[in-house]
Design a protein around this motif. Sequence first.
Motif, short mmCIF file in Angstrom:
data_model
loop_
_atom_site.label_atom_id
_atom_site.label_comp_id
_atom_site.label_asym_id
_atom_site.label_seq_id
_atom_site.Cartn_x
_atom_site.Cartn_y
_atom_site.Cartn_z
N ARG A 132 81.20 31.56 57.39
CA ARG A 132 81.53 31.02 56.07
C ARG A 132 80.28 31.09 55.18
N GLU A 146 87.10 24.40 56.67
CA GLU A 146 86.01 25.37 56.86
C GLU A 146 86.63 26.74 57.11
N PHE A 180 79.41 34.75 54.35
CA PHE A 180 80.32 35.28 53.35
C PHE A 180 80.01 34.71 51.97
N GLN A 181 79.65 33.44 51.93
CA GLN A 181 79.22 32.85 50.65
C GLN A 181 78.08 33.66 50.05
N ASN A 219 77.16 36.64 50.74
CA ASN A 219 77.62 37.98 50.43
C ASN A 219 78.30 38.02 49.07
N ILE A 220 79.11 37.00 48.79
CA ILE A 220 79.78 36.92 47.49
C ILE A 220 78.75 36.84 46.37
N ILE A 221 77.74 36.03 46.59
CA ILE A 221 76.69 35.88 45.58
C ILE A 221 76.00 37.20 45.30
N ARG A 255 81.33 28.48 60.96
CA ARG A 255 80.44 28.00 59.91
C ARG A 255 79.45 29.09 59.50
N ILE A 287 85.37 38.62 49.02
CA ILE A 287 84.47 39.76 49.24
C ILE A 287 85.23 41.06 49.08
#
Lengths: 193, 193
Positions: free
Chosen positions: B126, A122, B129-130, B132-134, B123, A133
């Motif tokens: 994580r 994780e 950030f996921q 945010n990437i999208i 978590r 990012i």
Amino acid sequence: MFDLFFTHINQKVNLSEAEQQEVKTFFAPKKLRKRQYLLQEGEPCKYLVFVEKGVLRSYNVDSKGVEHIIHFAMEGWWMGDIYSFLSGDPSGYNIDAIEDAELLMITLDGFEQMMVKVPRMERYFRILFQNNIISKERRLISSISYTAEEKYLRLVESSPELLQRIPLNLVASYLGITPETLSRIRKKLTQKK
Amino acid sequence: MFDLFFTHINQKVNLSEAEQQEVKTFFAPKKLRKRQYLLQEGEPCKYLVFVEKGVLRSYNVDSKGVEHIIHFAMEGWWMGDIYSFLSGDPSGYNIDAIEDAELLMITLDGFEQMMVKVPRMERYFRILFQNNIISKERRLISSISYTAEEKYLRLVESSPELLQRIPLNLVASYLGITPETLSRIRKKLTQKK
DNA sequence: AAAATGGATTGATCTGGATCAAGACTTTTA
DNA sequence: TAAAAGTCTTGATCCAGATCAATCCATTTT
């Protein structure tokens, strides 16, 4: 098979031998020939993949039928459509191999179980996503703020490996310019020197 | 003060009362007046901030002196230059308030300690950030693949709240077009209806 | 080894959006 | 409440990069 994989992971978080064995169980190997698809538009992205060997690209196709490359992934990089992977929605991307490739794949179920069973993974993904990012932000700034020539120079600076291995017409697509424009920019730059 | 904050966090991971108390200790409140800077180019970004109230923007200034807006952050969003925050290097961004704002700030030390002490926050980030990437990927595709009009329409679609609160010249900067072009696009679209 | 395919270059022309300039309206500031 | 600053619109002109087209090599494929 997992050599490069654990080298990369251990650069960010240190896994014990037992953790490595545990992590391995979530991944399946896959080979892809040049030009073969890993994912086609309209399908959900079922796997997140780690590239052990070769080069992949992801791209979308606009309303005029023009391909736009979103990402490249070479050895040591991850590839997938995270949005589709996490949501299960159909992907708007295509992913295929630019060179014959060897991959390690994980499903969403596997991914989520792994997060719980190996908390250090994780952490690994939190850090990986942070870095992702940062690089997306750099690219976005390039795209919004810079001229075609500046975009190219920034790519030369930040990812010289890409230019060694990837045909220029694909590099142009990645930069959001035409191959003709890229060719002219490169000509101008070599003359300048 | 922490109401919105925990509402948002609990949407992604569920914190116990004890965890919430622990998390609180890592954050300090801060108020920012309209036009006041949170970060200026050249300084390291010392804080990651959560916006409880108001609107912030981050932007960079290109070689011709033109500002390019990287992000907006309104209530419930995070703001900061992640690269500078994590690396300690000087930031290339400016961050300031578009409206008077109330923030919760955390330092890098605090952030890292919190990850260890409250794993559920690891978590949370994580997942954050996921997402945010999208959204960055969506924006990158907009920027590379679409015309000015399509970019605007996608923004109307994905973030109508932004258009309600943010002056159009700043929206134009965010889209990577000039205010004049945005004005003409909007005129054309209202006439079309 | 001939044919087909893919990649790169160069030239001529076109165009979406930028730039420059000016005016109207609204909000701040003194 | 007058002046200054910020926001938005509209018009005229310009240009970076796209598009269209042709040619040249290098690799594959048959």
